[in-house]
Design an enzyme around this catalytic site. Structure first.
Site, PDB file in Angstrom:
ATOM      1  N   VAL A   8       0.877  -1.171   0.000  1.00 48.21           N
ATOM      2  CA  VAL A   8       0.000   0.000   0.000  1.00 48.21           C
ATOM      3  C   VAL A   8       0.914   1.221   0.000  1.00 48.21           C
ATOM      4  O   VAL A   8       2.083   1.132   0.380  1.00 48.21           O
ATOM      5  CB  VAL A   8      -0.968   0.032   1.213  1.00 48.21           C
ATOM      6  CG1 VAL A   8      -2.013  -1.060   1.083  1.00 48.21           C
ATOM      7  CG2 VAL A   8      -0.237  -0.062   2.520  1.00 48.21           C
ATOM      8  N   SER A   9       0.376   2.355  -0.412  1.00 51.36           N
ATOM      9  CA  SER A   9       1.203   3.548  -0.582  1.00 51.36           C
ATOM     10  C   SER A   9       1.493   4.294   0.712  1.00 51.36           C
ATOM     11  O   SER A   9       2.513   4.953   0.829  1.00 51.36           O
ATOM     12  CB  SER A   9       0.548   4.500  -1.580  1.00 51.36           C
ATOM     13  OG  SER A   9       0.446   3.871  -2.838  1.00 51.36           O
ATOM     14  N   THR A  10       0.581   4.227   1.672  1.00 50.23           N
ATOM     15  CA  THR A  10       0.769   4.996   2.908  1.00 50.23           C
ATOM     16  C   THR A  10       0.450   4.155   4.125  1.00 50.23           C
ATOM     17  O   THR A  10      -0.237   3.130   4.038  1.00 50.23           O
ATOM     18  CB  THR A  10      -0.152   6.238   2.939  1.00 50.23           C
ATOM     19  OG1 THR A  10      -1.506   5.804   3.040  1.00 50.23           O
ATOM     20  CG2 THR A  10       0.031   7.115   1.709  1.00 50.23           C
TER      21      THR A  10
END
Length: 187
Positions: A8-10
């Site tokens: 996931v990005s964050t």
């Protein structure tokens, strides 16, 4: 062994769905990162690539979880294939290097990477052209302000002062002063 990789990005995003998909697909070991896909330095992906060996398979929930850049995805897929490791995507069944269509899949990824690179060059060229049209000046910042340039040219061309002497007073080289043109700068 069947490995899974999720990303996931964050930190605010949840990996649970991806991990659930990978577990359902039979992954025995799942590694995951919480970093942007544009970041090519992902510690858990690096750890995964170091852990897999000939005969293993890596399963990903979707190609954009492994990489958002087609060229990077192609490099990872080719490296895995060269090491005898399969790669499968749950969301894109076409990405499966464990079957007889592996060469076709890698050829398509290679073509996509080539086209992506071409589009990137075109966007970069168009962006540079627009910036130039908007008056953006590329290259290093001038060493002298426009006022200093006019003063140096006056001292050199009208007063007859040497470029070395003028350069010392402005803390620039003699060549910088010598390159100055009347009415405009060449630095």
């Amino acid at each position: 062994m069947i490995f899974g990789y999720a990303r996931v990005s964050t930190n605010a995003q949840d990996l649970a769905t991806q991990i659930g998909q990978l577990e359902a697909a039979g992954c025995e070991r799942i590694l995951h990162d919480k970093l942007s896909g544009l970041n090519t330095d992902r510690p858990q992906l690096r750890k995964l690539l170091a852990a897999v060996s000939h005969g293993d398979t890596v399963i990903i929930p979707a190609t954009d979880r492994l990489s958002r850049d087609t060229a990077d995805l192609l490099t990872i897929a080719r490296d895995l294939r060269a090491a005898g490791i399969g790669l499968r995507s749950l969301a894109e069944p076409i990405l499966d290097t464990t079957n007889e269509l592996a060469d076709v899949v890698l050829a398509v990824l290679g073509l996509a990477a080539k086209l992506e690179h071409k589009r990137l060059r075109e966007r970069t060229t168009a962006g540079r052209a627009k910036a130039k049209a908007d008056g953006v000046r590329f290259g290093p910042k001038p060493k002298l302000t426009p006022h200093q340039q006019r003063e140096a040219v006056r001292r050199r061309d009208i007063d007859g002062e040497s470029p070395a002497s003028i350069g010392r007073s402005f803390n620039v080289s003699r060549q910088t002063i010598a390159r100055l043109k009347l009415g405009g700068s060449s630095i």
